[in-house]
Design a protein around this motif. Structure first.
Motif, short mmCIF file in Angstrom:
data_model
loop_
_atom_site.label_atom_id
_atom_site.label_comp_id
_atom_site.label_asym_id
_atom_site.label_seq_id
_atom_site.Cartn_x
_atom_site.Cartn_y
_atom_site.Cartn_z
N ALA A 66 86.65 49.57 47.56
CA ALA A 66 85.56 49.74 48.53
C ALA A 66 84.28 50.22 47.86
CB ALA A 66 85.99 50.72 49.62
N LYS A 67 84.41 50.95 46.75
CA LYS A 67 83.25 51.48 46.05
C LYS A 67 82.80 50.60 44.88
CE LYS A 67 82.70 55.12 48.63
NZ LYS A 67 81.48 55.26 49.48
N GLY A 68 83.39 49.40 44.78
CA GLY A 68 82.86 48.43 43.82
C GLY A 68 83.43 48.46 42.42
N LEU A 109 80.77 49.48 38.04
CA LEU A 109 80.61 48.88 39.37
C LEU A 109 80.22 47.41 39.29
CD1 LEU A 109 78.71 51.78 41.20
CD2 LEU A 109 81.18 51.42 40.93
N ARG A 119 80.06 42.85 45.27
CA ARG A 119 81.24 42.58 46.10
C ARG A 119 81.98 41.31 45.65
NH1 ARG A 119 82.80 46.91 48.93
NH2 ARG A 119 81.26 47.72 50.39
N LEU A 177 73.61 49.64 42.39
CA LEU A 177 74.99 49.56 42.85
C LEU A 177 75.50 50.91 43.34
CD1 LEU A 177 76.43 47.22 40.06
CD2 LEU A 177 76.21 46.66 42.48
N TYR A 218 76.83 51.32 47.18
CA TYR A 218 78.19 51.78 47.53
C TYR A 218 78.22 53.25 47.99
CZ TYR A 218 80.01 47.47 45.45
OH TYR A 218 80.31 46.16 45.17
N HIS A 219 77.04 53.86 48.10
CA HIS A 219 76.93 55.26 48.57
C HIS A 219 77.76 56.20 47.71
CE1 HIS A 219 74.88 53.68 52.08
NE2 HIS A 219 75.91 52.86 52.30
#
Length: 217
Positions: free
Chosen positions: A135-137, A175, A178, A198, A202-203
């Motif tokens: 989810a975070k790349g 990272l 997607r 990135l 991806y916060h």
């Protein structure tokens, strides 16, 4: 009455003590170097499996997506292993009588899962969740290497605490966009500006990723 020891005895005793100490020191250094070596950790060493499954053939050759077999990788802590009927989706039609696939056919007939040997196995005291990394790349390549080029699967990284911390301190270079996360080929690391983009996308950065509770719960 003659002396019990000759004058040279002190010299030989000192030499013996020095040699003994050297052997002990060498054994300690060798033991430390051995347990930290790639060989002792099984890096680049293929595991013997019940069926010699080739990612190179299935992924690079046939174009099968990682998620077809590892179907929980995006939503669970574990990536998941395919049940036998997933294998037989194809092999009930092709290579149906191949001797090499006899364990697969027996598994289906006896309703017993194939017992695969783990290639990458973290200690029980270390918590790892595949889904959050996806989810975070973080791309598969970062931890598993170029699996699509492996005739037999081997451990590509040490996966030591130091390895994980290096990424947690500076995740940007690992990272990927997607659409490139499941591409297992090596790719140039993003330049600093792209890495920052990135990280923002991806916060990542609102929590200290080197906090002990991240991996030890």
């Amino acid at each position: 009455m003659g002396a019990a020891f000759q004058p040279a005895a002190n010299l030989w005793a000192a030499i013996a003590l020095a040699l003994g100490g050297g052997v002990i020191a060498a054994a300690i250094v060798f033991g430390w170097l051995w347990q930290t070596s790639d060989f002792a950790r099984g890096v680049r060493s293929a595991q013997a499996q019940p069926v010699p499954f080739s990612h190179q053939h299935h992924v690079s050759g046939l174009g099968i997506d990682c998620r077809y077999c590892h179907d929980t990788v995006e939503r669970a802590a574990t990536a998941g292993m395919p049940p036998t009927y997933t294998c037989m989706t194809c092999h009930s039609q092709i290579w149906t009588n191949a001797r090499i696939l006899e364990p697969v056919r027996q598994s289906l007939a006896q309703n017993k899962p194939i017992v695969w040997r783990r290639v990458t196995d973290l200690p029980d005291y270390a918590y790892f969740n595949h889904s959050i990394h996806i989810a975070k790349g973080v791309g598969c390549f970062s931890c598993h290497g170029d699996v699509a080029a492996m005739p037999l699967t081997w451990k590509a990284r040490t996966l030591t605490m130091g390895f994980c911390l290096d990424c947690h301190r500076d995740p940007g270079p690992n990272l990927r966009p997607r659409d490139k996360i499941f591409d297992t080929t090596a790719r140039p690391r993003p330049d600093p500006a792209s890495a920052r983009t990135l990280l923002a996308f991806y916060h990542i950065g609102s929590r200290d990723l080197t906090d002990c509770s991240i991996c030890h719960r």
